[in-house]
Scaffold this active site. Structure first.
Site, PDB file in Angstrom:
ATOM      1  N   GLU A 105      28.471  40.120  53.011  1.00 11.88           N
ATOM      2  CA  GLU A 105      28.097  41.230  52.136  1.00 11.88           C
ATOM      3  C   GLU A 105      29.270  42.181  51.922  1.00 11.88           C
ATOM      4  O   GLU A 105      30.076  42.413  52.828  1.00 11.88           O
ATOM      5  CB  GLU A 105      26.895  41.974  52.731  1.00 11.88           C
ATOM      6  CG  GLU A 105      25.670  41.069  52.797  1.00 11.88           C
ATOM      7  CD  GLU A 105      24.382  41.791  53.161  1.00 11.88           C
ATOM      8  OE1 GLU A 105      23.329  41.344  52.693  1.00 11.88           O
ATOM      9  OE2 GLU A 105      24.420  42.788  53.890  1.00 11.88           O
ATOM     10  N   CYS A 130      27.422  45.734  68.786  1.00 14.51           N
ATOM     11  CA  CYS A 130      26.951  47.072  69.135  1.00 14.51           C
ATOM     12  C   CYS A 130      25.421  47.135  68.971  1.00 14.51           C
ATOM     13  O   CYS A 130      24.876  46.557  68.031  1.00 14.51           O
ATOM     14  CB  CYS A 130      27.620  48.115  68.230  1.00 14.51           C
ATOM     15  SG  CYS A 130      29.428  48.081  68.346  1.00 14.51           S
ATOM     16  N   GLY A 176      31.683  42.764  60.574  1.00  8.41           N
ATOM     17  CA  GLY A 176      32.765  42.262  61.416  1.00  8.41           C
ATOM     18  C   GLY A 176      33.680  43.325  61.983  1.00  8.41           C
ATOM     19  O   GLY A 176      33.665  44.488  61.563  1.00  8.41           O
ATOM     20  N   GLU A 177      34.476  42.915  62.951  1.00  3.41           N
ATOM     21  CA  GLU A 177      35.438  43.794  63.602  1.00  3.41           C
ATOM     22  C   GLU A 177      36.842  43.371  63.131  1.00  3.41           C
ATOM     23  O   GLU A 177      37.332  42.297  63.505  1.00  3.41           O
ATOM     24  CB  GLU A 177      35.278  43.662  65.128  1.00  3.41           C
ATOM     25  CG  GLU A 177      36.408  44.234  65.952  1.00  3.41           C
ATOM     26  CD  GLU A 177      36.818  45.647  65.555  1.00  3.41           C
ATOM     27  OE1 GLU A 177      35.951  46.523  65.403  1.00  3.41           O
ATOM     28  OE2 GLU A 177      38.034  45.861  65.381  1.00  3.41           O
ATOM     29  N   SER A 208      38.423  50.384  60.096  1.00  2.00           N
ATOM     30  CA  SER A 208      37.586  50.944  61.152  1.00  2.00           C
ATOM     31  C   SER A 208      37.442  49.904  62.260  1.00  2.00           C
ATOM     32  O   SER A 208      37.160  48.734  61.992  1.00  2.00           O
ATOM     33  CB  SER A 208      36.214  51.310  60.580  1.00  2.00           C
ATOM     34  OG  SER A 208      35.376  51.809  61.597  1.00  2.00           O
ATOM     35  N   SER A 231      35.650  53.714  66.108  1.00  2.00           N
ATOM     36  CA  SER A 231      34.223  53.894  66.402  1.00  2.00           C
ATOM     37  C   SER A 231      34.084  54.252  67.874  1.00  2.00           C
ATOM     38  O   SER A 231      34.021  53.382  68.728  1.00  2.00           O
ATOM     39  CB  SER A 231      33.468  52.597  66.103  1.00  2.00           C
ATOM     40  OG  SER A 231      33.474  52.360  64.717  1.00  2.00           O
ATOM     41  N   LEU A 232      34.051  55.536  68.149  1.00  2.38           N
ATOM     42  CA  LEU A 232      33.971  55.986  69.551  1.00  2.38           C
ATOM     43  C   LEU A 232      32.498  56.061  69.975  1.00  2.38           C
ATOM     44  O   LEU A 232      32.078  55.412  70.913  1.00  2.38           O
ATOM     45  CB  LEU A 232      34.666  57.347  69.688  1.00  2.38           C
ATOM     46  CG  LEU A 232      34.788  57.871  71.116  1.00  2.38           C
ATOM     47  CD1 LEU A 232      35.696  56.982  71.954  1.00  2.38           C
ATOM     48  CD2 LEU A 232      35.326  59.311  71.127  1.00  2.38           C
ATOM     49  N   HIS A 233      31.733  56.868  69.291  1.00  4.21           N
ATOM     50  CA  HIS A 233      30.273  56.979  69.469  1.00  4.21           C
ATOM     51  C   HIS A 233      29.812  57.546  70.800  1.00  4.21           C
ATOM     52  O   HIS A 233      28.639  57.894  70.947  1.00  4.21           O
ATOM     53  CB  HIS A 233      29.572  55.645  69.214  1.00  4.21           C
ATOM     54  CG  HIS A 233      29.840  55.064  67.851  1.00  4.21           C
ATOM     55  ND1 HIS A 233      29.923  55.829  66.716  1.00  4.21           N
ATOM     56  CD2 HIS A 233      30.075  53.787  67.449  1.00  4.21           C
ATOM     57  CE1 HIS A 233      30.184  55.064  65.677  1.00  4.21           C
ATOM     58  NE2 HIS A 233      30.292  53.829  66.093  1.00  4.21           N
ATOM     59  N   ASN A 307      21.666  55.112  60.583  1.00  5.29           N
ATOM     60  CA  ASN A 307      20.808  54.431  59.605  1.00  5.29           C
ATOM     61  C   ASN A 307      19.954  53.430  60.374  1.00  5.29           C
ATOM     62  O   ASN A 307      20.507  52.476  60.935  1.00  5.29           O
ATOM     63  CB  ASN A 307      21.661  53.681  58.573  1.00  5.29           C
ATOM     64  CG  ASN A 307      22.542  54.629  57.788  1.00  5.29           C
ATOM     65  OD1 ASN A 307      22.076  55.616  57.245  1.00  5.29           O
ATOM     66  ND2 ASN A 307      23.835  54.342  57.747  1.00  5.29           N
ATOM     67  N   CYS A 351      26.146  51.925  56.321  1.00  9.79           N
ATOM     68  CA  CYS A 351      26.844  51.562  57.555  1.00  9.79           C
ATOM     69  C   CYS A 351      25.871  50.939  58.543  1.00  9.79           C
ATOM     70  O   CYS A 351      24.818  51.491  58.833  1.00  9.79           O
ATOM     71  CB  CYS A 351      27.434  52.801  58.224  1.00  9.79           C
ATOM     72  SG  CYS A 351      28.582  53.679  57.207  1.00  9.79           S
TER      73      CYS A 351
END
Ligand code: SAH
Length: 361
Positions: A105, A130, A176-177, A208, A231-233, A307, A351
Site C-alpha cells: 500500500e 510493533c 515496513g521498516e 522514519s 519512532s521512540l514512543h 489510530n 499511520c
C-alpha cells in the site's frame, strides 16, 4: 545482533531485471535502442519530474526509439489493483501488486492546495512488529526492490499531475521498516534526489525508523541531508519493551548514544515520533522521562494520536486534553512540539493502518 538477524531473515526481493527504473538500464541498451542522450533526458524528465505516465513519455521520443525501449525494458513493476479516496480529507490509498502477486500500500497525501506528498512502503509486512501497528501484525513478508519503491513515487506523481498538483515530499512511513531494507531504500533515495531523475530536495525526503542503529549510521554517512524521524514512543525501557517487544536492541541507552553520534554527522534536527496511548505512555512519569531522554538531543517532538487498529483492543488513544497537556509540558521544557494530523483514517490509510488484507483482491 538482533537487527542483523531480522535483516537477514527478510526474504530477498525478486527485482524486475529489466525495470525502466533501474539506473543504467537504458544506458546499457542505448546503442541498440538508438536512444540519444538528450532523448533519454527528455524521457526521464517527463516520467520522474513531471509525472507523465511512461507510455505517454515514450510518445515524446522518435517512434523507433520508443518501440525499441518497449522491447528492452519493462515500464511497470507494480500493477494498481485498488484506489480508495478519503471522503473526509486529501488522502488516496493505492493497493499495488508486485510481479509475484504480493499487495503493498502507498498513500497519496494532498496536504494543501498544490503541496502534496506520498507515503511509500519499503517492505511488505514488517519485522519490527510493533504492538500498535497493523503492518507489524502481519510480520515480514519480503523486502521491496528499489524499483518497486521508486515506482510508488512515480505513480503518485502521475496521480497528482493529473490534478494539476506537484509531488513535493516523499515520506518512508508506509509498510515496513526502511532500515531493515537499507540497500534498496538507499538506491531509491539516490534516484529521488538525483537531478537527472526526480530531483527532489533532500529536505523533502523523510525516513522514519524504529532505530536500527548500525544501519542508520551507514545511511546517514551516505545521506546526511535526508530528514530522519525516529519512532521512540516511550522513554522508559519497560514501556518501550511492551510496545515494541521484538525490538530487543538497541537499548534506550544505546539508542541515545547512537543518536548523539548521528547528530554530530548530520548537524540538523531529527524528528522524534511519540505515539500517545491512554494509560500506557502518557503519564507524568512518561513525559518527564521523555524530557530527560531528549534533553541534549537536537530534536523536534512529533506527538502522534493513536489510530485504532483491529486486533489491539487494549490500546486506546490518549484523551485529547491529556495530549494537549503533554504537548504543553514539552513546550514549556523548551522543545519544539507538533501534533500529527493523520489523513485517511476513514480508508485505513493513516499511520499504522496499512495492511494489504484490507485490499479486496
Ligand atoms: N517502520 C517505520 C515507519 C512506520 S509508520 C517506523 O516505525 O518509524 C510511521 C509512524 O507511524 C511510526 O512512528 C509508527 O510508529 C507510527 N504508527 C504505527 N502504528 C500507528 C498507529 N496505529 N497510530 C498512529 N501511528 C502509528
Amino acid at each position: 545482533m538482533h537487527a542483523r538477524l531480522v535483516t537477514d531473515a527478510a526474504p530477498r526481493p525478486t527485482p524486475e531485471p529489466f525495470s525502466i527504473h533501474r539506473p543504467g538500464m537504458l544506458e546499457a541498451a542505448r546503442a541498440e535502442i538508438g536512444l540519444q542522450p538528450h532523448a533519454l533526458r527528455t524521457l526521464r524528465n517527463a516520467m520522474y519530474k513531471h509525472g507523465v505516465p511512461p507510455r505517454d513519455a515514450l510518445a515524446l521520443l522518435p517512434p523507433r526509439a520508443a518501440t525499441s525501449i518497449l522491447e528492452h525494458v519493462a515500464l511497470h513493476t507494480l500493477d494498481e489493483v485498488q484506489r480508495r479516496n478519503s471522503s473526509s480529507d486529501g488522502a488516496t490509498k493505492l493497493g499495488l501488486r508486485t510481479r509475484t502477486g504480493l499487495i503493498l500500500e502507498t498513500v497519496v497525501l494532498r496536504i494543501r492546495s498544490g503541496r502534496s506528498a506520498v507515503c511509500v512502503s519499503a517492505q511488505v509486512g514488517c519485522a519490527a512488529r510493533c504492538e500498535f501497528c497493523a503492518t507489524g501484525q502481519m510480520a515480514i513478508v519480503r523486502n521491496l526492490a528499489a524499483e518497486e519503491i521508486v515506482e510508488q513515487v512515480a505513480v503518485a506523481g502521475q496521480i497528482l499531475r493529473a490534478e494539476g498538483r506537484r509531488l513535493r515530499n516523499v515520506v518512508f512511513m508506509g509498510m515496513g521498516e526502511p532500515m531493515h531494507n537499507r540497500a534498496a531504500v538507499e538506491e531509491a533515495v539516490a534516484l529521488l534526489i538525483d537531478p537527472a531523475w526526480f530531483a527532489l530536495s533532500p529536505q523533502h525526503v523523510l525516513i522514519s525508523t524504529v532505530g536500527i542503529v548500525d544501519e542508520l549510521r551507514r545511511f546517514v554517512a551516505r545521506f546526511p541531508h535526508i530528514n530522519l524521524a525516529l519512532s521512540l514512543h516511550a522513554a522508559r525501557p519497560e514501556v518501550r519493551a511492551r510496545l515494541m517487544p521484538h525490538l530487543r536492541q538497541p537499548s534506550l541507552h544505546d539508542l541515545r548514544v547512537a543518536l548523539r553520534e548521528i547528530q554530530e554527522v548530520r548537524r540538523r534536527p531529527m524528528m522524534i515520533e511519540y505515539l500517545l496511548l491512554d494509560g500506557i505512555n502518557d503519564s507524568d512519569d512518561d513525559r518527564d522521562a521523555l524530557i530527560e531522554y531528549c534533553r541534549d538531543l537536537d530534536v523536534h517532538l512529533n506527538l502522534i494520536p493513536y489510530n485504532p487498529i483491529a486486533n489491539a483492543p487494549w490500546l486506546r488513544p490518549s484523551p485529547a486534553a491529556r495530549g494537549e497537556a503533554f504537548a504543553a509540558a514539552l513546550k514549556a521544557a523548551g522543545f519544539t512540539v507538533t501534533t500529527r494530523f493523520s489523513l485517511g483514517t476513514d480508508i485505513a490509510a493513516a499511520c499504522g493502518q496499512l495492511v494489504p488484507s484490507s485490499v479486496g483482491v
